[in-house]
Each structure stands twice: as C-alpha cells, then as structure tokens.
Motif scaffolding. Sequence first.
Motif, PDB file in Angstrom:
ATOM      1  N   THR A   1       4.930   7.744   3.419  1.00 14.51           N
ATOM      2  CA  THR A   1       6.158   7.431   2.693  1.00 14.51           C
ATOM      3  C   THR A   1       6.388   8.385   1.527  1.00 14.51           C
ATOM      4  N   LYS A   2       5.341   8.731   0.799  1.00 15.61           N
ATOM      5  CA  LYS A   2       5.474   9.587  -0.370  1.00 15.61           C
ATOM      6  C   LYS A   2       6.133  10.923  -0.013  1.00 15.61           C
ATOM      7  N   ASN A   3       5.650  11.576   1.018  1.00 17.98           N
ATOM      8  CA  ASN A   3       6.205  12.873   1.389  1.00 17.98           C
ATOM      9  C   ASN A   3       7.534  12.741   2.126  1.00 17.98           C
ATOM     10  N   GLY A   4       7.737  11.607   2.782  1.00 14.37           N
ATOM     11  CA  GLY A   4       9.040  11.346   3.383  1.00 14.37           C
ATOM     12  C   GLY A   4      10.118  11.270   2.311  1.00 14.37           C
ATOM     13  N   ILE A   5       9.800  10.626   1.201  1.00 11.72           N
ATOM     14  CA  ILE A   5      10.739  10.524   0.079  1.00 11.72           C
ATOM     15  C   ILE A   5      11.039  11.902  -0.495  1.00 11.72           C
TER      16      ILE A   5
ATOM     17  N   GLN B   1       0.818  -1.212   0.000  1.00 15.65           N
ATOM     18  CA  GLN B   1       0.000   0.000   0.000  1.00 15.65           C
ATOM     19  C   GLN B   1       0.853   1.263   0.000  1.00 15.65           C
ATOM     20  N   TYR B   2       1.860   1.317   0.888  1.00 15.94           N
ATOM     21  CA  TYR B   2       2.578   2.574   1.038  1.00 15.94           C
ATOM     22  C   TYR B   2       3.781   2.721   0.114  1.00 15.94           C
ATOM     23  N   VAL B   3       4.272   1.597  -0.461  1.00 17.99           N
ATOM     24  CA  VAL B   3       5.350   1.706  -1.445  1.00 17.99           C
ATOM     25  C   VAL B   3       4.786   1.716  -2.854  1.00 17.99           C
TER      26      VAL B   3
END
Length: 408
Positions: A269-273, A160-162
Amino acid sequence: MRRKLKINYFITLFLFLSLPLLAQYQDVRSGINNILTAMPAGTQWSILVVDAETNDTVYTYGHRNVMIPASNTKVVTSAAALHLLGGDFILATELRYSGSISTTGVLTGDLYLKGLGNPLFTTKDLETFVAKFKKSGVREITGNIVGDDSYFDDLYSRSQYVGSGEYDYETYPLSALVLDKNIWITGNKFTTPPVAIAEKLKAALEKEGIRIDGKAVSGVMPRGCSLVATSEVRLAELLKIVNKRSDNFYAEYTMKLISAAVNGERGNTKNGIKLCIGFLNESGAYLKGTSLADGSGLSRRNQIPTGVIVKIYEYIYGNQVFRSQFFSTLSISGVDGTLRSRMEQANGDNNLKGKTGTLSGVITLSGYFKTKRGRDMIGAVFFNYTYGYPDYYRGLQDQIFNLLIDKL
C-alpha cells in the motif's frame, strides 16, 4: 488605426457573445447558493463545477479546501491504475506444478496455486482448475499443495497495511491470492490466506480421488513450473466493481496491485500511494494538502479537495486512450451502482456518471454529466458535517446537479 478598430471589434464581439453565458452562470450560481442556505451549522463543503470542453469554471466554493473524501478516494486509485497499467492489463490466478508426471499418473513434485493480481477468483474457478488437472491423468501428488501469494506483501490486516489507528472493518484478509474475496477467512487467526486456500484446493483434489502425500502450505513457486490452468480478468473489469459497487476490498487490492505491477516488487500500500501521488502530479491534479492513507477511502486520514477530483476527471476527459474505460467504471444515476436511486428526475436520470462517498459525517459526490443543452460538465460536491442525516446531504447534492443539468 484599422488594426486597433479590428481588435476592438473582436473584443466587442467576444463580450457580446459571452454576456448570455456569463448571465447564465450567474443564474446557476445564485441557484446553488440558494440551495446551500439550507446547510446546517458546522457543515464544511467544497464544490467545483467546470465545463469539460472549455475548462470554464461554472461554480466554485472552497475547491482548495482539503476534505475527507470517503469513497471518492477510489477515483484516484482507479484512475491511477488505468493510467499506469491500462484497462487491458491482465490479472491472473495460475495453477502450475513442479517436477514431472509419470506414465502411471504420479506427480513427483508440488502443485502451486499462485495469485498474480486476480482478486475475482472463486470456488467455481477452483473447481474448474481441479477438473482440468484431473484430466491430465494425475492420481497422486508426492509433494505439497502450495499457496503462493508472494505477488503482494504479507500484511493482511487493514491495521497493518494502512497503519495504526485503523480498524479491520469492511475489508477481508488482503492477500495476492484470493478465493471468494477471502470473506470466509475473516477472524481465523490460526492460518494465513495462502495456507487456507491451499487447504481448499487440497480438499477439492482429494474429493476427486487424487491422493496427496504432502500438506497444504504457503511458499514461493520456482521458475520453470508447468502451467495447468489460468483464470484471467482485465483490469477494466475489476475497476467496474471498485467504482460502481464502491467495493472497499477490491479498491485496497488495486492499490497493492499498482505497486506490484509498476515497480516489480511485492505489492504494498505504501508504494501504491506514492505512485498515485505521482499520477496526480503528472495529471496536474495535485494540490497542497492532498494526502492518501489507503485506496478505498475508509480512512479518515485521506484528505482531498474537490479541485483534485475535478482535475482528474478533466485529465481523463482529454485522454482518448482510456476515457471510455474509466467512465464505464462509474455508477450511472437512476440506473446502477451506488447511484441507482439517485437523480431519477427526467433530465438527471441516466445522466450523471459518477462516484459517491459515505462515511460517518461525510457525503461526497463527483462525476461527469451532460446538460439539457448538450454541454459536457464535470462537478464535485463534498460535505463534511456534524448535524443531520446522510440522505439530507445526498438530497442537496442531487438538487445541485439537477439544477446544473436543467439550467445550462
């Protein structure tokens, strides 16, 4: 005329002093090239070695070529976290209650267990919370036991998050609220982490004779709740586990943590990246083609050249604020972590402070080391291969680093 003679003198002196160094580099380069002649056909590699103090390039091959980095991705995640938050940033799990406690020991309200960035919370910590709550004299709770994981998003599974095509392996349900790494929740499709952990808390309270009228549920803790207990760890302590043990769950957690702590949003994860890429740009490490898909390196969609990894080490080396904290998170050759059994020869033992990476067909290694003559160096050796076994490529890496340590 005198000025020209003076300039020529200094040029001559510089060349005279540089010749032994250049010859030494040439000797090392020839030695590394000789090691690489044993490379099986079809192997791709990217190598960069620099002098940490002078930034001189000692050896380079394909340092701009994007490679699958495996767990060297954690170098990006952990360095970005330290840069953005600082090693003393506090990660917490809190026990709080709403409402009020009567003189007869009745809590008219709810009891909340809230995750605020602490993935190291354990059953022992939970039992400590329960013991402290019992000492307050509460014998009954009229409301619910609430697990609050709203510090992160509710995308618990890796796929889901990756993103699509990623498998839910080697990581456990990734919730802001964690108990015993959430390993015990794996495969349970009938509950969510906050509910499952709230049920554990409810059972522990009932075991101590505290009556619960409500249920174990998930929810968001309102403002103004009274604090019962908190369990805290520093970010630097978490990152030691991320890098030394190459722990994938904690690395993925750190990526969401960056997003939550910096942006004040539900960590994702998206915004962490995006924040990690911003760090790469700020440190001067970003190179065209670099891309991140996760925080751990499990994804084969991560693409990072050795030039980026070495630049991060250079940036850290020159940063007195968190250099020691970052280097303390790395494995030490022959001593601990994933480098415990590596480079155990006399000069390599207890020398390289680095990060390993392993996936099928991928072996990577990077780090900071000191040569026999006391020079500080930074190097990265990445192999993406088709034929052979992991230990063969680890052996080549060890040969290269030991050569550099002995010859420079």
